[in-house]
Write an enzyme that holds these catalytic residues in place. Structure first.
Site, PDB file in Angstrom:
ATOM      1  N   LYS A  18       1.598 -10.652  -6.093  1.00 46.08           N
ATOM      2  CA  LYS A  18       1.385 -12.004  -5.570  1.00 46.08           C
ATOM      3  C   LYS A  18       1.701 -13.052  -6.634  1.00 46.08           C
ATOM      4  O   LYS A  18       2.296 -14.099  -6.343  1.00 46.08           O
ATOM      5  CB  LYS A  18      -0.052 -12.166  -5.086  1.00 46.08           C
ATOM      6  CG  LYS A  18      -0.376 -11.472  -3.788  1.00 46.08           C
ATOM      7  CD  LYS A  18      -1.774 -11.838  -3.311  1.00 46.08           C
ATOM      8  CE  LYS A  18      -2.120 -11.182  -1.993  1.00 46.08           C
ATOM      9  NZ  LYS A  18      -3.458 -11.593  -1.500  1.00 46.08           N
ATOM     10  N   ASP A  74      -5.756 -16.010   1.573  1.00 43.58           N
ATOM     11  CA  ASP A  74      -6.299 -14.855   2.263  1.00 43.58           C
ATOM     12  C   ASP A  74      -5.263 -14.490   3.304  1.00 43.58           C
ATOM     13  O   ASP A  74      -4.884 -15.326   4.134  1.00 43.58           O
ATOM     14  CB  ASP A  74      -7.651 -15.145   2.910  1.00 43.58           C
ATOM     15  CG  ASP A  74      -8.345 -13.858   3.352  1.00 43.58           C
ATOM     16  OD1 ASP A  74      -8.264 -12.860   2.602  1.00 43.58           O
ATOM     17  OD2 ASP A  74      -8.955 -13.842   4.428  1.00 43.58           O
ATOM     18  N   SER A  75      -4.770 -13.282   3.206  1.00 43.80           N
ATOM     19  CA  SER A  75      -3.673 -12.845   4.044  1.00 43.80           C
ATOM     20  C   SER A  75      -4.036 -11.551   4.733  1.00 43.80           C
ATOM     21  O   SER A  75      -4.864 -10.782   4.247  1.00 43.80           O
ATOM     22  CB  SER A  75      -2.406 -12.621   3.192  1.00 43.80           C
ATOM     23  OG  SER A  75      -2.060 -13.783   2.477  1.00 43.80           O
ATOM     24  N   PHE A 161       4.115  -4.396  -0.550  1.00 46.45           N
ATOM     25  CA  PHE A 161       2.827  -3.715  -0.680  1.00 46.45           C
ATOM     26  C   PHE A 161       2.089  -3.846   0.644  1.00 46.45           C
ATOM     27  O   PHE A 161       2.575  -4.467   1.588  1.00 46.45           O
ATOM     28  CB  PHE A 161       2.007  -4.307  -1.831  1.00 46.45           C
ATOM     29  CG  PHE A 161       1.818  -5.804  -1.758  1.00 46.45           C
ATOM     30  CD1 PHE A 161       0.683  -6.347  -1.181  1.00 46.45           C
ATOM     31  CD2 PHE A 161       2.775  -6.667  -2.265  1.00 46.45           C
ATOM     32  CE1 PHE A 161       0.506  -7.717  -1.097  1.00 46.45           C
ATOM     33  CE2 PHE A 161       2.593  -8.042  -2.198  1.00 46.45           C
ATOM     34  CZ  PHE A 161       1.462  -8.568  -1.615  1.00 46.45           C
ATOM     35  N   GLY A 162       0.913  -3.222   0.719  1.00 48.42           N
ATOM     36  CA  GLY A 162       0.114  -3.327   1.931  1.00 48.42           C
ATOM     37  C   GLY A 162       0.814  -2.722   3.136  1.00 48.42           C
ATOM     38  O   GLY A 162       1.329  -1.599   3.082  1.00 48.42           O
ATOM     39  N   ASP A 164       3.592  -3.693   4.463  1.00 52.46           N
ATOM     40  CA  ASP A 164       5.027  -3.983   4.481  1.00 52.46           C
ATOM     41  C   ASP A 164       5.883  -2.824   4.994  1.00 52.46           C
ATOM     42  O   ASP A 164       6.842  -3.055   5.737  1.00 52.46           O
ATOM     43  CB  ASP A 164       5.510  -4.397   3.089  1.00 52.46           C
ATOM     44  CG  ASP A 164       5.146  -5.829   2.740  1.00 52.46           C
ATOM     45  OD1 ASP A 164       4.867  -6.618   3.662  1.00 52.46           O
ATOM     46  OD2 ASP A 164       5.148  -6.171   1.539  1.00 52.46           O
TER      47      ASP A 164
END
Length: 215
Positions: A18, A74-75, A161-162, A164
């Site tokens: 990030k 916040d995502s 990441f996450g 994706d």
């Protein structure tokens, strides 16, 4: 003001990806700091019911604790077939915060029997800007951006990441290549993503506050 001057902003995260993403977007206009670059302070848990509430709370806390102009996001991912979940629980959907592999595996399991036409989703980012000298008071501004797409049936790609590797942006389907967010190059993702959109919306305001914290 109590901070260390114009030209730098604290992004309230320890996520190196990030931080790099924000630094790419602001270029050399602003120096981006992370939580590892400032003295530690007690971080409150995220208890807000919305992305906006969590982002605002994190930004205000970081600005108040450090004296720096602070950004916080916040995502998360909202999935239509799951009534908007995992939402604010995205990072800990499988029970342990930040366990991307477990989160993705659980999401795939939950959507196993959902047909392709009902796998719509969107990444959401709420981005908050807090100025320390305005706390208490009108200390925080929050913007929201979304990135529509769908959830694929398998993970693809090495970037990001996450979620994706599971998220296929609407732009990929429109182009006919069906690439996941994790298959996009960083610059491509920056141009399309929910966080990139939110940061671009916030950038004029951030630069204005850095130039004149009283505005």
């Amino acid at each position: 003001m109590s901070g260390t001057g114009a030209g730098r902003v604290l992004l309230a995260t320890r996520n190196a990806k990030k931080l790099a993403e924000l630094q790419r977007l602001v270029g050399d206009q602003v120096t981006v700091l992370g939580l590892a670059d400032v003295p530690e302070f007690p971080e409150e848990p995220e208890t807000g019911a919305t992305f906006e509430e969590n982002a605002a709370a994190k930004a205000v806390q970081a600005a108040a604790a450090t004296g720096e102009i602070a950004l916080a996001d916040d995502s998360g991912l909202t999935v239509a077939a799951l009534n908007g979940m995992p939402g604010v629980l995205s990072a800990r959907w499988a029970g342990r915060h930040g366990d991307d592999a477990a989160n993705n595996a659980l999401l795939l399991a939950q959507l196993r029997d959902v047909p392709d036409g009902r796998r719509g989703a969107a990444f959401v980012c709420a981005l908050a800007l807090a100025v320390p000298d305005r706390i208490p008071g009108p200390a925080v501004e929050v913007l929201r951006a979304e990135w529509p797409g769908r959830i694929d049936r398998e993970e693809r790609g090495e970037h990001g990441f996450g979620y994706d590797p599971l998220f296929v942006p609407a732009e990929s389907d429109a182009a006919g290549d069906g690439r996941s967010s994790a298959e996009l190059q960083p610059a491509e993702k920056d141009a399309l993503s929910h966080r990139g959109r939110a940061l671009r919306l916030m950038l004029p305001r951030l630069l204005g506050v850095l130039a004149d914290p009283d505005r």
